[in-house]
Motif scaffolding. Structure first.
Motif, PDB file in Angstrom:
ATOM      1  N   THR A 167     -10.178  33.191 140.595  1.00 38.50           N
ATOM      2  CA  THR A 167     -11.606  32.997 140.349  1.00 38.50           C
ATOM      3  C   THR A 167     -12.430  33.916 141.256  1.00 38.50           C
ATOM      4  O   THR A 167     -11.954  34.401 142.277  1.00 38.50           O
ATOM      5  CB  THR A 167     -12.025  31.535 140.599  1.00 38.50           C
TER       6      THR A 167
ATOM      7  N   THR B 176     -11.477  35.370 136.583  1.00 35.38           N
ATOM      8  CA  THR B 176     -12.743  34.833 136.105  1.00 35.38           C
ATOM      9  C   THR B 176     -13.931  35.402 136.863  1.00 35.38           C
ATOM     10  O   THR B 176     -13.831  35.813 138.010  1.00 35.38           O
ATOM     11  CB  THR B 176     -12.789  33.296 136.234  1.00 35.38           C
TER      12      THR B 176
ATOM     13  N   ARG C 108     -18.606  34.899 136.564  1.00 41.50           N
ATOM     14  CA  ARG C 108     -19.734  34.393 135.784  1.00 41.50           C
ATOM     15  C   ARG C 108     -20.182  35.438 134.776  1.00 41.50           C
ATOM     16  O   ARG C 108     -20.669  35.104 133.696  1.00 41.50           O
ATOM     17  CB  ARG C 108     -20.888  34.033 136.713  1.00 41.50           C
ATOM     18  N   ASN C 109     -20.022  36.722 135.125  1.00 38.44           N
ATOM     19  CA  ASN C 109     -20.458  37.816 134.267  1.00 38.44           C
ATOM     20  C   ASN C 109     -19.236  38.611 133.809  1.00 38.44           C
ATOM     21  O   ASN C 109     -18.609  39.320 134.604  1.00 38.44           O
ATOM     22  CB  ASN C 109     -21.435  38.722 135.027  1.00 38.44           C
TER      23      ASN C 109
ATOM     24  N   SER D  66     -14.899  34.802 131.207  1.00 39.36           N
ATOM     25  CA  SER D  66     -16.202  34.348 131.681  1.00 39.36           C
ATOM     26  C   SER D  66     -16.130  32.837 131.832  1.00 39.36           C
ATOM     27  O   SER D  66     -15.883  32.116 130.859  1.00 39.36           O
ATOM     28  CB  SER D  66     -17.294  34.733 130.675  1.00 39.36           C
TER      29      SER D  66
ATOM     30  N   ASP E 164     -17.709  29.185 133.825  1.00 41.14           N
ATOM     31  CA  ASP E 164     -18.615  28.404 134.662  1.00 41.14           C
ATOM     32  C   ASP E 164     -17.741  27.399 135.400  1.00 41.14           C
ATOM     33  O   ASP E 164     -17.282  26.414 134.812  1.00 41.14           O
ATOM     34  CB  ASP E 164     -19.660  27.698 133.799  1.00 41.14           C
TER      35      ASP E 164
ATOM     36  N   LEU F 232     -18.374  25.142 137.390  1.00 40.82           N
ATOM     37  CA  LEU F 232     -18.910  23.801 137.527  1.00 40.82           C
ATOM     38  C   LEU F 232     -18.776  22.996 136.234  1.00 40.82           C
ATOM     39  O   LEU F 232     -19.110  21.815 136.199  1.00 40.82           O
ATOM     40  CB  LEU F 232     -20.384  23.856 137.956  1.00 40.82           C
ATOM     41  N   SER F 233     -18.265  23.629 135.184  1.00 35.71           N
ATOM     42  CA  SER F 233     -18.034  22.965 133.905  1.00 35.71           C
ATOM     43  C   SER F 233     -16.533  22.753 133.717  1.00 35.71           C
ATOM     44  O   SER F 233     -15.771  23.711 133.596  1.00 35.71           O
ATOM     45  CB  SER F 233     -18.579  23.814 132.747  1.00 35.71           C
TER      46      SER F 233
ATOM     47  N   SER G 230     -15.319  24.465 130.576  1.00 37.08           N
ATOM     48  CA  SER G 230     -15.173  25.912 130.700  1.00 37.08           C
ATOM     49  C   SER G 230     -13.898  26.272 131.460  1.00 37.08           C
ATOM     50  O   SER G 230     -13.158  27.191 131.062  1.00 37.08           O
ATOM     51  CB  SER G 230     -16.396  26.500 131.408  1.00 37.08           C
TER      52      SER G 230
ATOM     53  N   GLU H 225     -25.709  22.515 146.387  1.00 40.19           N
ATOM     54  CA  GLU H 225     -25.320  23.658 145.547  1.00 40.19           C
ATOM     55  C   GLU H 225     -24.174  24.442 146.185  1.00 40.19           C
ATOM     56  O   GLU H 225     -23.281  24.929 145.491  1.00 40.19           O
ATOM     57  CB  GLU H 225     -26.527  24.563 145.302  1.00 40.19           C
TER      58      GLU H 225
ATOM     59  N   VAL I  76     -20.227  24.830 144.352  1.00 37.44           N
ATOM     60  CA  VAL I  76     -19.454  26.038 144.070  1.00 37.44           C
ATOM     61  C   VAL I  76     -18.211  26.124 144.962  1.00 37.44           C
ATOM     62  O   VAL I  76     -17.084  26.320 144.475  1.00 37.44           O
ATOM     63  CB  VAL I  76     -20.316  27.303 144.249  1.00 37.44           C
TER      64      VAL I  76
ATOM     65  N   GLY J  94     -16.069  23.375 142.469  1.00 37.06           N
ATOM     66  CA  GLY J  94     -15.561  24.377 141.541  1.00 37.06           C
ATOM     67  C   GLY J  94     -14.066  24.552 141.686  1.00 37.06           C
ATOM     68  O   GLY J  94     -13.323  24.618 140.700  1.00 37.06           O
TER      69      GLY J  94
END
Length: 281
Positions: free
Chosen positions: A10, A34, A36-37, A55, A57, A59-60, A63, A103, A107, A111
């Motif tokens: 990640t 992985t 995010r972009n 790609s 997320d 936190l999902s 995903s 936050e 992450v 995450g």
């Protein structure tokens, strides 16, 4: 499918993650990575038959589960997971809001837990695997003014990695917490280091630390990322992989100072602090 070991990494579009991905691909491993972009990741790595850019997320859970499923579908197995995604945060505990603090935990901690939760079913099925969780020397020593929340997230990573290692040992799965010192990556740039929205000028040591990290230490870190990831790969290939993997002479120095300090506190207070059991009859 070629019978090659499969890595899932990640936060792979820059820093140690990107360096690790490139090294592994050049060494002939299969790699799922992985970011995010997705375009940033694809542009940074290039095209390889043995590379699966994703790609995600983190936190999902959905995903993350989809990414792990795609990895297993393409490569047939899952041998090494590297939880590398995360970001730094500098600010005194009083300065940082609940939202800012949470936050960072989302992450850096949750995450990684999402990835672990979704990767373990395949590893248990295989009765093999190795999970590397990237912490920091700040996850072993919190003696860094202004890094309290960040250190707390990395202490959490070290703590759950120790428990994870004990939980999965009987399945033939290993776990390692990686605790690097300063490596010359983008970690101290504005894209990776968050500062408080409402700083308090009274915290002189914190402001000095913030200025030093942003202006003096950034791009002057002593650690070579290529040499750092080579140690991680060596640990993955070793029969006797460490639970704690400190990276860099600076990490060793800080760890040794912490150990000495803890031993001194224990010895200074031993007589009083160990006289706490119920008296035997």
């Amino acid at each position: 499918m070629e019978n090659k070991k499969v890595w899932f990494i990640t936060g792979a579009s820059k820093g140690l993650g990107l360096t690790l991905v490139k090294k592994l691909l050049n060494n002939g491993y299969n790699v799922a990575a992985t970011s995010r972009n997705l375009s940033d990741l694809e542009n940074a790595v290039g095209e390889f038959e043995s590379f699966l850019p994703l790609s995600v997320d983190l936190l999902s859970e959905e995903s993350v589960e989809n990414a792990v499923s795609q990895t297993i579908t393409k490569f047939g197995q899952l041998d090494f997971v590297v939880n590398n995604a995360g970001y730094g945060m500098i600010g005194a505990l009083e300065e940082l809001s609940d939202k800012e603090s949470r936050e960072n935990f989302d992450v850096n901690v949750f995450g990684s837990l999402n990835v672990i939760r979704k990767a373990l079913p395949q590893m248990r099925k295989q009765q093999s695997g190795h999970i590397f969780n990237i912490s920091s020397i700040g996850g072993f020593s919190g003696n860094f003014p202004g890094f309290g929340i960040y250190c707390a997230t990395k202490f959490a990573v070290a703590g759950f990695t120790e428990s994870l290692a004990a939980e999965v040992k009987s399945f033939g799965i290993k776990a390692t917490v990686v605790e690097p010192g300063y490596f010359r990556t983008e970690f101290l740039t504005s894209g990776s280091l968050v500062v408080p929205k409402n700083p308090i000028d009274a915290y002189k040591e914190v402001r000095e630390s913030q200025a030093a990290h942003q202006n003096d230490i950034n791009n002057q870190q002593p650690g070579d990322p290529a040499k750092g990831v080579a140690v991680i790969i060596a640990a993955a290939e070793s029969e006797n992989a460490p639970l704690h993997l400190f990276l860099g002479p600076d990490a060793y120095q800080v760890a040794n100072l912490k150990i000495v300090d803890v031993q001194k506190d224990m010895e200074d207070w031993k007589e009083l602090a160990t006289a706490t059991n119920f008296d035997s009859i």
